[in-house]
Design an enzyme around this catalytic site. Sequence first.
Site, PDB file in Angstrom:
ATOM      1  N   CYS A  78       7.578 -11.943 -34.568  1.00  0.00           N
ATOM      2  CA  CYS A  78       8.160 -11.702 -35.905  1.00  0.00           C
ATOM      3  C   CYS A  78       9.699 -12.256 -35.838  1.00  0.00           C
ATOM      4  O   CYS A  78       9.813 -13.288 -35.982  1.00  0.00           O
ATOM      5  CB  CYS A  78       8.105 -10.320 -36.180  1.00  0.00           C
ATOM      6  SG  CYS A  78       8.208 -10.039 -37.921  1.00  0.00           S
ATOM      7  N   TYR A  79      10.652 -11.117 -36.149  1.00  0.00           N
ATOM      8  CA  TYR A  79      11.931 -12.033 -36.281  1.00  0.00           C
ATOM      9  C   TYR A  79      12.154 -13.022 -34.879  1.00  0.00           C
ATOM     10  O   TYR A  79      12.922 -13.884 -34.995  1.00  0.00           O
ATOM     11  CB  TYR A  79      13.160 -10.793 -36.316  1.00  0.00           C
ATOM     12  CG  TYR A  79      14.431 -11.271 -36.289  1.00  0.00           C
ATOM     13  CD1 TYR A  79      14.942 -11.821 -37.579  1.00  0.00           C
ATOM     14  CD2 TYR A  79      14.981 -11.392 -35.025  1.00  0.00           C
ATOM     15  CE1 TYR A  79      16.119 -12.057 -37.576  1.00  0.00           C
ATOM     16  CE2 TYR A  79      16.481 -11.870 -35.171  1.00  0.00           C
ATOM     17  CZ  TYR A  79      17.030 -12.279 -36.310  1.00  0.00           C
ATOM     18  OH  TYR A  79      18.393 -12.748 -36.385  1.00  0.00           O
TER      19      TYR A  79
ATOM     20  N   ASP B  49      11.861  17.700 -18.274  1.00  0.00           N
ATOM     21  CA  ASP B  49      12.694  16.769 -17.753  1.00  0.00           C
ATOM     22  C   ASP B  49      13.718  17.039 -16.773  1.00  0.00           C
ATOM     23  O   ASP B  49      13.910  16.395 -15.858  1.00  0.00           O
ATOM     24  CB  ASP B  49      13.353  15.951 -18.979  1.00  0.00           C
ATOM     25  CG  ASP B  49      12.196  15.614 -20.086  1.00  0.00           C
ATOM     26  OD1 ASP B  49      11.029  15.292 -19.719  1.00  0.00           O
ATOM     27  OD2 ASP B  49      12.804  15.118 -21.191  1.00  0.00           O
TER      28      ASP B  49
ATOM     29  N   LYS C   2       8.200  10.223 -21.482  1.00  0.00           N
ATOM     30  CA  LYS C   2       7.805  11.503 -21.311  1.00  0.00           C
ATOM     31  C   LYS C   2       6.451  11.627 -20.315  1.00  0.00           C
ATOM     32  O   LYS C   2       6.359  12.261 -19.395  1.00  0.00           O
ATOM     33  CB  LYS C   2       7.366  12.147 -22.391  1.00  0.00           C
ATOM     34  CG  LYS C   2       7.356  13.623 -22.255  1.00  0.00           C
ATOM     35  CD  LYS C   2       8.696  14.265 -22.568  1.00  0.00           C
ATOM     36  CE  LYS C   2       8.628  15.653 -22.310  1.00  0.00           C
ATOM     37  NZ  LYS C   2      10.185  16.562 -22.381  1.00  0.00           N
TER      38      LYS C   2
ATOM     39  N   GLY D 125      12.801  -7.527 -36.228  1.00  0.00           N
ATOM     40  CA  GLY D 125      14.095  -7.051 -36.561  1.00  0.00           C
ATOM     41  C   GLY D 125      14.155  -7.160 -38.179  1.00  0.00           C
ATOM     42  O   GLY D 125      13.418  -7.957 -38.615  1.00  0.00           O
TER      43      GLY D 125
END
Length: 506
Positions: free
Chosen positions: A76-77, A224, A362, A49
Amino acid sequence: MILDFGSQYTQLIARRVREFEVYSEILPWNTHIDRIKESRPKGIILSGGPRSATSPDAPTVDISLLDGAIPVLGICYGMQLIAHKLGGWVEKGRLGEYGRTKISFDPGNISCINSGLPDEIDVWMSHWDEVRGLPEGAERFASSESGSCAGFTMFDGRLQGLQFHPEVESTEYGREMLSRYIFEVCGCESNWKLGDWLGRALEGVSKTIGESDTVICGLSGGVDSTVASVLVSRVAGERLDCVFVDHGFMRRNEMSQVLDMYSALNLRVHHVDASERFLSALKGVTKPERKRKIIGKLFVQIFEEEAVRLGGAQWLLQGTIYPDVIESGLVGGDVIKSHHNVGGLPKKMKMKLLEPLRELFKDEVRRIGPLLDIPDHFLKRHPFPGPGLAVRCLGTLEKKRLDILRSADDIFISEIREAGLYDSIWQAFCVLLPAKSVGVAGDVRTYGETVALRAVESLDAMTAESVRLPWELIERVTKRICGEVPHVGRVVMDVTGKPPATIEWE
Ligand code: XMP
């Protein structure tokens, strides 16, 4: 479960987990702790983040999540947050590390994540803050070149932090490390099979709509909404009515081709010609988000009118997929674009929303198609945005400009088909720019429209790269567009990837 702290890679983490056939879901970081625990995740990944874990208003987690009862991996964050919450020391580094960086695994301290890997690997870093002091009981097992902590583990590996991004392709052995966390630490099993998903989805729809509710579906001609309606028709049968709203932003001959395909799929489709209504609602509108919002709103309005005309329906079925939900900012990050089937919905809607594909990417939707006997040529159609050519005709929307775009697009796509490249390209299309340019034809000065060609490769539309089309093809298309489409004076090629661009221009 992935808790999203706003990283650009959050969706990628979810995809990676699903590649191991393990179900994963992204939830916003501020999801209530009770909700997290009630859904009994096998493991939690805290995403990266943009914030600093030590700032007073930084996004955070309830400390009870970090007691080792549920495995947690912080990336990370996420790692800095774990360290900070458990009494470690997080501080802004002197330099920050961005891009490909070397890390080494500390001999003697091996986390299961890196067992059997080389002592030194290249990883993808993107951080400014770093963990300077570890929480009590934590052990560092990896260090970056600058000497800062690149990985720590505690509670026998049930809590792990990685400073780098294992989900990013450029991290060597990233998949291996994630797989070890998912299978060895969390004890997940590979059981997210699309066939099983379909069974569960059919059951879910059946429970949701009961035995007497009726459903109306807005078909767009795309994969979709088609997959969603065929899926629901398996449960609802005659209780499903499909409405094809012709907003006037379809490509050449699209309407008749798509209606033919639907009749082969045994869907009951009502065709509504609303092109005049859309054009007048969009008169003079040029801002992309406004176009999308107006189109989305009018769509829903027309569906509702149609539903009443058809005798009333309780459910509005939509082919919303996961990236639509994420990019419309409903999970945690920034709003990139309001996808018309998500962001444009009014707060008060008369029908309830049915979105059976909401959790799929997708390529997963495409793989569900054959399980529902949807023909391959339909599933291989390039994606087409709900707002259609309205977001490819930049500037004002007038019939004349839309016709120019339709003719150019038709030439581009038929040449791509002719070259046998259609199926290997994720998406190709033309864009009409709001910029005229000077030219010369038959010794006469012209001042014509500009058409941009766009062809991209992608896996899930979250990222994309421009396709290197054969030069002869580009030349032929350019010649044909300038020669056959009145008012076009120039053709340009868009070779930008996503990021930094998006696939559509608006
Ligand atoms: P972007 O332009 O956001 O597009 O990179 C990603 C993919 O989504 C398609 N797209 C849409 N699909 N409704 C849709 O159903 C929309 O409003 C919409 N906008 C973009 C786009 O064509 C690409 O495949």
